[in-house]
Design an enzyme around this catalytic site. Structure first.
Site, PDB file in Angstrom:
ATOM      1  N   GLU A   1       0.840  -1.191   0.000  1.00 10.37           N
ATOM      2  CA  GLU A   1       0.000   0.000   0.000  1.00 10.37           C
ATOM      3  C   GLU A   1       0.882   1.250   0.000  1.00 10.37           C
ATOM      4  O   GLU A   1       1.729   1.428   0.866  1.00 10.37           O
ATOM      5  CB  GLU A   1      -0.874  -0.027   1.265  1.00 10.37           C
TER       6      GLU A   1
ATOM      7  N   ASP B   1      -1.121  -1.035   5.720  1.00 12.05           N
ATOM      8  CA  ASP B   1      -1.016  -0.396   7.032  1.00 12.05           C
ATOM      9  C   ASP B   1      -1.968  -1.062   8.023  1.00 12.05           C
ATOM     10  O   ASP B   1      -2.993  -1.618   7.635  1.00 12.05           O
ATOM     11  CB  ASP B   1      -1.389   1.094   6.935  1.00 12.05           C
TER      12      ASP B   1
ATOM     13  N   ASP C   1      -4.227   0.043   9.801  1.00 14.92           N
ATOM     14  CA  ASP C   1      -5.321   0.954  10.173  1.00 14.92           C
ATOM     15  C   ASP C   1      -6.556   0.631   9.327  1.00 14.92           C
ATOM     16  O   ASP C   1      -6.561  -0.339   8.564  1.00 14.92           O
ATOM     17  CB  ASP C   1      -4.887   2.417   9.994  1.00 14.92           C
TER      18      ASP C   1
ATOM     19  N   ASP D   1      -7.934   2.117   6.739  1.00 12.99           N
ATOM     20  CA  ASP D   1      -7.713   2.143   5.291  1.00 12.99           C
ATOM     21  C   ASP D   1      -6.989   0.886   4.835  1.00 12.99           C
ATOM     22  O   ASP D   1      -7.319   0.294   3.815  1.00 12.99           O
ATOM     23  CB  ASP D   1      -6.885   3.369   4.893  1.00 12.99           C
TER      24      ASP D   1
END
Ligand code: 0RA
Length: 666
Positions: free
Chosen positions: A456, A529, A531, A533
């Protein structure tokens, strides 16, 4: 109970009954034949109701309900009440004409008794033209009696109430008696299944019964079916009544979808057939509504039984819709030439439809009897639907335009997707040396040792490129979010640059053409990541792999990287923690004072090349999660729930961030 044991018991029962009859000296050869008939059912229940498990148990209810529905279809009954009683028996009551009560000359018994004791008697007693039951051809009542420990029948007719009961598999208790005057009309049957037969369970399931009765009410418009369960603390009760029949059924299926016309198209008609010299009809009903979905939802039924495997009525439907929409498009100059013709897939994209036929002599074929075989039905459905659908389009030009626009769009999308697919294939074949510019490939050409990291963001991609083992590890950075492949049309999927890069990098094609032996890497590692997203991108990627490269998942080639969440520096040494528990443990182990500083990684980009290698990419230290789909079909549903049109479940998931945790293997 073993079959052998069961046979022994029923043989003994039969012998005992015969002896009792002889002792009373009232038997006739006919009586014994009747008992032998019912005993045959007890010996081979599977032949009549399929199983003696739960489906067979509920089959008893369907048989009795079917008789009442037949009376309703013949036009004599409006309401059917079904009740699961406190003692576990079931009562089915209708307000029809009441079963016939007179003496039947062939048996010398009343018609009620004959219907409940003589196999193959049912059909002879003026049953309606359409036996709703697909399998038993009107022997339902006798079969249910044979497999019940007790049956009670009340007939309300001509101001009189009649009563007759049976015990232990159809032994008549007394004779049909008048029990008093009544103002009611109809038939009430109560039966309690025999635990000697249903050795697994005699407990009816309310949900199973109410679901089927709701379907029956949809399929037989105007019949009121009430169902109740008196067994629990609280009475459960539902009423099913659908004036619009299958048109309402389609509306119900579409309640969470977006229809493109407000109304459901409803078509009915009939065709003549002759069966054994007897003139009769095939009844046809079809309900159709288009939605913005990309898939079609078409259910078919014959004599109220779902035909999972289709058959001649579905073939007739296909012929009709294909013909009518293509003719219309030709007349309306939507088609410029023959090449523009719609395929069946074009015509049904986004369509919700129910096809229901009633045939005087339905033939169910195939292993599971889920396919209608009557060849006469194909032409009848094709003709009835063809004629009336054409009429509908001519009479409703606004709806016709909306529908034809939708079909034209589907058709264009299909052509574009075919071209795009061929494009992908061409790249695959001829230009196979051309890899995406963004790919930092590994030098090894041995797929078994080669790994593709899908990373990403560009900055993390940079760290990964610098930190990797260049011989075995390839890096493909993804910019932003990839397309939601479930929602998107096929053509947009092929146009999406990020997806195109993945297809080229992996090198094994896509969808039906996907060939796992051509995969250039045997580990595809998703590195995002930690998180919201990141987890969203992970789901999007998994959706893509599940839909278009499923063998990758099935072969265990897809993994999820596990970057650390925290870094602690203490006395010149660096410690990484992958979750909160590890952080707490480390604080304890190092005896850190409260408030001792630690770094929380918000993204992969915060790690330099060396850190990323050390913590996440180095095969010696890293921890990968293998994506493991135990049940591909179920998984697809998970994707569907998560990625389909509806936003709520998706949001929920992303917040909970739980997908695949249960499906992941370390
Ligand atoms: C044959 C003839 C008549 C009624 C029925 C069958 C009938 C059967 C069932 C089974 C459940 N409910 C039913 N309701 C009616 C009419 C006989 C007459 O008019 O005497």
């Amino acid at each position: 109970m073993s079959d052998e044991k069961k046979h022994k018991i029923v043989d003994e029962e039969l012998e005992q009954a015969k002896q009792e009859m002889r002792a009373r000296e009232s038997y006739t050869a006919e009586d014994i034949q009747v008992l032998e008939g019912l005993q045959a059912v007890r010996q081979r229940p599977g032949m009549y109701i399929g199983t003696t498990g739960l489906p067979g148990l509920h089959h008893l209810v369907w048989e009795i309900v079917d008789n009442a529905v037949d009376e309703a279809l013949a036009g004599f009954c409006t309401t059917i009440d079904v009740s699961i009683n406190t003692d576990g028996s079931v009562t089915v009551a209708d307000n029809g004409r009441g079963m016939p009560t007179g003496i039947v000359s062939q048996t010398g018994k009343t018609a009620v008794e004959t219907i409940f004791t003589v196999l193959h008697a049912g059909g002879k007693f003026g049953k309606g033209a359409y036996q709703v039951a697909g399998g038993l051809h009107g022997v339902g009542a006798a079969v249910v009696n044979a497999l019940s420990e007790r049956v009670e029948v009340n007939v309300f007719k001509d101001g009189e109430e009649y009563y007759l009961a049976f015990n232990n598999g159809g032994h008549t208790e007394g004779e049909l008696k008048k029990v008093g005057p009544t103002k009611k009309r109809g038939t009430r049957v109560t039966f309690k299944p025999d635990p000697l037969i249903f050795t697994e369970s005699v407990e009816f399931d309310y949900k199973t019964i109410s679901t089927r009765l709701r379907q029956m009410a949809y399929l037989n418009r105007g019949i009121r079916i009430n169902v109740e369960d008196r067994r629990g603390e609280e009475l459960k009760r539902e009423e099913f009544y659908y004036e619009g029949g299958i048109a309402e059924y389609v509306g119900h299926i579409n309640k969470n979808r977006t229809p493109i016309t407000p109304d459901v198209i409803f078509i009915e008609g009939k065709g003549d057939v002759e069966i054994a010299g007897q003139k009769s009809h095939i009844l046809v009903e079809v309900a159709i509504q288009y939605t913005t979905e990309y898939k079609e939802t078409i259910f078919s039924f014959a004599n109220n039984i779902q035909t999972i495997d289709g058959g001649t009525h579905e073939q007739g439907f296909r012929l009709a819709v294909g013909r009518v929409f293509n003719n219309y498009a030709k007349e309306a100059k939507i088609h410029k030439n023959e090449d523009d013709r719609f395929t069946y897939e074009d015509v049904v994209e986004g369509m919700t439809a129910i096809i229901s036929v009633k045939h005087p002599n339905p033939q169910f074929e195939g292993q599971t009897k889920g396919k209608l075989g009557n060849t006469d039905t194909r032409a009848v459905v094709s003709q009835v639907l063809g004629e009336k659908l054409e009429e509908y389009l001519l009479e409703n030009p606004n709806e016709a335009k909306l529908i034809l626009d939708k079909i034209s769009l589907s058709s264009k999308a299909r052509r574009a997707a075919t071209l795009a697919r061929e494009g992908v294939r061409r790249k695959d074949g001829i230009e196979f040396t051309t890899l995406p510019g963004k790919l930092a490939d590994c030098s090894s050409r041995n797929p078994e040792e080669s790994e593709l990291f899908i990373v990403e963001g560009n900055s993390a991609g940079g760290s990964a490129k610098n930190g990797r083992n260049r011989h075995t590890q390839a890096i493909l950075p993804l910019r932003g979010k990839i397309l939601n492949v479930q929602k998107a049309q096929e053509t947009r999927i092929y146009e999406n640059a990020e997806i195109g890069n993945m297809i080229q990098a992996i090198g094994a094609g896509i969808a039906e053409e996907f060939d796992i032996t051509k995969a250039r890497y045997h580990k595809i590692i998703i590195m995002t990541d930690a998180d919201v997203d990141g987890s969203h991108i992970r789901v999007l990627l998994l959706t893509f792999f599940n839909r278009f490269m499923r063998p990758l998942i099935q072969n265990g080639f897809v993994y999820i990287a596990q970057p650390p969440l925290y870094k602690v520096e203490y006395r010149g040494k660096q410690y990484y923690c992958y979750n909160d528990e590890q952080l707490e443990e480390l604080k304890k182990d190092l005896d850190l004072r409260p408030g001792y500083p630690f770094q929380r990684y918000k993204g992969l980009g915060e790690m330099d090349a060396h850190q990323l290698w050390e913590t996440t990419m180095d095969p010696a230290n890293r921890k990968l999660l293998k994506v493991h789909i135990e049940d591909a079909i179920e998984a697809d549903q998970v994707f569907e729930d998560l990625m389909g049109e509806k936003v709520e479940p998706r949001k929920e998931f992303i917040n909970e961030n739980a997908l695949f945790v249960k499906n992941l293997d370390v």
